[in-house]
Design an enzyme around this catalytic site. Sequence first.
Site, PDB file in Angstrom:
ATOM      1  N   LYS A 269       0.929  -1.587  -0.136  1.00  0.00           N
ATOM      2  CA  LYS A 269       0.219   0.104  -0.362  1.00  0.00           C
ATOM      3  C   LYS A 269       0.881   1.297   0.059  1.00  0.00           C
ATOM      4  O   LYS A 269       0.061   2.436  -0.436  1.00  0.00           O
ATOM      5  CB  LYS A 269      -0.684  -0.156   1.552  1.00  0.00           C
ATOM      6  CG  LYS A 269      -2.046  -0.954   1.083  1.00  0.00           C
ATOM      7  CD  LYS A 269      -3.000  -1.512   2.013  1.00  0.00           C
ATOM      8  CE  LYS A 269      -3.779  -2.926   2.092  1.00  0.00           C
ATOM      9  NZ  LYS A 269      -5.141  -2.660   2.997  1.00  0.00           N
TER      10      LYS A 269
ATOM     11  N   GLN B  30      -4.429  -1.755  10.106  1.00  0.00           N
ATOM     12  CA  GLN B  30      -4.373  -2.230   9.088  1.00  0.00           C
ATOM     13  C   GLN B  30      -4.914  -3.827   9.755  1.00  0.00           C
ATOM     14  O   GLN B  30      -4.448  -3.444  11.457  1.00  0.00           O
ATOM     15  CB  GLN B  30      -2.828  -2.743   8.723  1.00  0.00           C
ATOM     16  CG  GLN B  30      -2.992  -4.173   8.014  1.00  0.00           C
ATOM     17  CD  GLN B  30      -3.685  -4.372   7.083  1.00  0.00           C
ATOM     18  OE1 GLN B  30      -3.416  -3.008   6.255  1.00  0.00           O
ATOM     19  NE2 GLN B  30      -4.229  -4.920   6.372  1.00  0.00           N
TER      20      GLN B  30
ATOM     21  N   ASP C 190     -10.775   2.787   4.093  1.00  0.00           N
ATOM     22  CA  ASP C 190     -10.921   1.593   3.803  1.00  0.00           C
ATOM     23  C   ASP C 190     -11.878   1.599   3.991  1.00  0.00           C
ATOM     24  O   ASP C 190     -12.888   0.682   3.357  1.00  0.00           O
ATOM     25  CB  ASP C 190     -10.196   1.057   4.948  1.00  0.00           C
ATOM     26  CG  ASP C 190      -9.280   0.363   4.679  1.00  0.00           C
ATOM     27  OD1 ASP C 190      -9.018  -0.336   3.496  1.00  0.00           O
ATOM     28  OD2 ASP C 190      -8.464  -0.177   5.999  1.00  0.00           O
TER      29      ASP C 190
END
Length: 281
Positions: free
Chosen positions: A53, A97, A120
Site C-alpha cells: 500500500k 491494518q 478503507d
Amino acid sequence: MTAQLIDGNALSRQLRAEVGARVSALKARDITPGLAVVLVGDNPASQVYVRNKVKACNDTGMHSVLETWPASLSEAELLARVQALNQDASIHGILVQLPLPAHIDAQKVIEAIDPGKDVDGFHIASAGALMTGIPGFWPCTPYGCMKMLESIGYNLKGKHAVVIGRSNIVGKPMALMLLQQNATVTICHSGTQNLKALTLQADVIVAAVGKRNVLTADMVKPGAVVLDVGMNRDDAGKLCGDVDFEGVKEVASYITPVPGGVGPMTITMLMVNTLESAEKL
Ligand code: NAP
C-alpha cells in the site's frame, strides 16, 4: 467456451496512471494527498499488505506515512495515534491494518477514524452512506470488483448477481454496490442451503469466502461473469482463490485470476479513495 481474463494488474496500471495525473494536478495547487497506514504487531501477511500500500502510494506521487507499533500497544495508545492523524492536515486517508491484536477492539478503533479520512470505507458512517446510496468512501475490495465489471462494459441492470460471503468488508458492501447498479442480488453464506442451485441462476458470481474450490464448473451457468476475491494457498503453497479457475474458465465468459485479479484492484481503489479525499479540500 474459454473465458476472457479480467486482468487486475493491467486495469490497475491504467487506473493508477490516471490517479498519478490527478495527484500532479493537486500538487500544482499545493496539495499532496497523504495516506497514513498504521500497523500493530508483526503479522507477516499484514506486513506485506502495508508495504504494498505504501509503495503504491509513493508510485502515484502521494505522501505516505507508515506507523508500525509493537503488538503490546494498548488500545488507548492506538486511539491516541488515530486522533493525532485525524488532526494532521497532511493526511487525507487513515488505514489501520486489520487484524488487530486481540486486546484491541477493532470496531472502536475504526469508529475513532474521522469519517472524512476513512479511505478503507469501514467506518459506520461510510457503511451507512453506501446503504442509503449517498456519496461516501466505498470499501476498496468490492469497489475494485465494480471497476472490473465496468472495465468490460458490463451492464448490471436486471442481471442476477450472487455474492458468496457476507463479511462487512467484502460480501455485504459488494451486494449493496451491485444492488445500486440495479442487479437482483442474492447473498450466500455458511448457512445457505444448496449453494449450487443459486449460483447456477447467476449472471454474475462474486466469491468472497476464503476457501478453495467453493465454486466449481458445475456450479456456473455458461457465460456467467466470475469474480474471485478469495486468497488461499493450494497444497503446493501457491496463492489461489475460492474459484476452481481451471474448470470455471471453460464455462464463464469472464473470470478474474488469483493472483493478478481483485488483489491489485483493492490497493488501486485505496489510492483512488485517498486521492478523492484530498480533492475534496
Ligand atoms: P470472512 O470475514 O471470513 O467471511 C467469509 C464469508 O464466507 C462469511 O460470510 C461466511 O459465512 C462465508 N462462508 C464460509 N463458508 C462458506 C461456504 N461453505 N459457503 C458459503 N459461504 C461461506 O472473510 P472476508 O474478509 O470477507 O474475506 C473473504 C476472502 O477474501 C478471504 O480469502 C480473504 O483473504 C479474501 N480477501 C481478499 C481481498 C483482496 O484484496 N483480494 C480483500 C479482502 C479479503 P458466515 O457469515 O455464515 O460465517
